[in-house]
Design an enzyme around this catalytic site. Structure first.
Site, PDB file in Angstrom:
ATOM      1  N   GLY A  46     -59.440 -14.635 -32.454  1.00 48.91           N
ATOM      2  CA  GLY A  46     -58.076 -15.199 -32.291  1.00 48.91           C
ATOM      3  C   GLY A  46     -57.879 -16.348 -33.360  1.00 48.91           C
ATOM      4  O   GLY A  46     -58.058 -16.271 -34.601  1.00 48.91           O
ATOM      5  N   ASP A  49     -56.424  -7.728 -18.798  1.00 46.56           N
ATOM      6  CA  ASP A  49     -56.684  -9.141 -18.645  1.00 46.56           C
ATOM      7  C   ASP A  49     -57.819  -9.195 -17.929  1.00 46.56           C
ATOM      8  O   ASP A  49     -58.355  -8.830 -16.740  1.00 46.56           O
ATOM      9  CB  ASP A  49     -55.542  -9.648 -17.527  1.00 46.56           C
ATOM     10  CG  ASP A  49     -55.814 -11.138 -17.052  1.00 46.56           C
ATOM     11  OD1 ASP A  49     -56.668 -11.620 -17.562  1.00 46.56           O
ATOM     12  OD2 ASP A  49     -54.711 -11.514 -16.335  1.00 46.56           O
ATOM     13  N   ASP A  55     -60.198 -18.474 -23.667  1.00 44.96           N
ATOM     14  CA  ASP A  55     -60.604 -19.486 -23.141  1.00 44.96           C
ATOM     15  C   ASP A  55     -59.830 -20.241 -21.865  1.00 44.96           C
ATOM     16  O   ASP A  55     -60.205 -20.613 -20.941  1.00 44.96           O
ATOM     17  CB  ASP A  55     -61.071 -20.434 -24.149  1.00 44.96           C
ATOM     18  CG  ASP A  55     -62.012 -21.725 -23.630  1.00 44.96           C
ATOM     19  OD1 ASP A  55     -62.506 -21.541 -22.642  1.00 44.96           O
ATOM     20  OD2 ASP A  55     -62.136 -22.596 -24.383  1.00 44.96           O
ATOM     21  N   GLY A  90     -55.967 -19.353 -25.576  1.00 42.60           N
ATOM     22  CA  GLY A  90     -55.977 -18.043 -25.825  1.00 42.60           C
ATOM     23  C   GLY A  90     -56.860 -17.534 -24.491  1.00 42.60           C
ATOM     24  O   GLY A  90     -56.845 -18.193 -23.357  1.00 42.60           O
TER      25      GLY A  90
END
Length: 181
Positions: free
Chosen positions: A131, A17, A41, A39
């Site tokens: 993504g 992460d 962002d 995602g």
């Protein structure tokens, strides 16, 4: 986490992460409006404190307009462990004929340059444009890792790396790194 020595610095690739990393700055795969989204962002906005980060992003957009693809801008990290967030807009994949490789490379290079200009020595990137923007992961990995290698060789930062959310992506990027470093 895998690490390689490049020049006087290090390149790393890890799964995890990005919002929890203890680095000077993390990079956000932003949209041109710096408006948050899905995602990575959205995860960065939530972890940083969405209201605070949105206020900073709105102030930037009010002054300069939308952030062009391949360009980058910096904000505080707010509630993140990282002190700063560098926001960059990657290209939407349209088959590669609309300058996508050059724009993706610029997103990485410009982020490294902003880190250097702000005396930040450690930077972590997500897989920009891979993504919802649909960039082919293998091609993106080669472009990104080559840009990070060049930035490390130029001494822009002391440590630069990729943080991949899932195991499959981590394996692809790790394999690409073996051909680059």
């Amino acid at each position: 986490m895998q690490r390689w020595k490049i020049g006087s610095g290090h390149l790393f690739i890890r799964q995890g992460d990005i919002t929890t990393l203890e680095v000077d700055t993390i990079v956000n795969a932003a949209n041109p409006q710096l408006a948050g989204g899905g995602g990575v962002d959205g995860a960065i906005h939530r972890a940083a404190g969405a209201d605070k980060l949105q206020q900073a992003c709105r102030a930037i957009v009010a002054v300069m307009g939308e952030l062009p693809t391949g360009e980058a801008i910096i904000t505080p990290g707010f509630d993140l462990t990282a002190r700063y967030i560098i926001h960059t807009v990657g290209p939407i994949w349209n088959g590669g004929s609309n300058h996508e490789p050059e724009l993706l490379e610029n997103a990485y290079r410009n982020s490294l340059q902003i880190a250097h200009e702000n005396n930040l020595s450690t930077i972590a990137f997500p897989a920009i444009s891979c993504g919802v923007y649909g960039y082919p992961v293998e091609e993106a990995a080669h472009i990104a890792l080559s840009a990070l290698k060049e930035g490390l060789e130029a001494g822009l930062v002391a440590e630069a790396g990729m943080v991949l959310h899932d195991q499959a992506a981590h394996e692809i990027w790790h394999a690409a790194a073996k051909n680059i470093v």
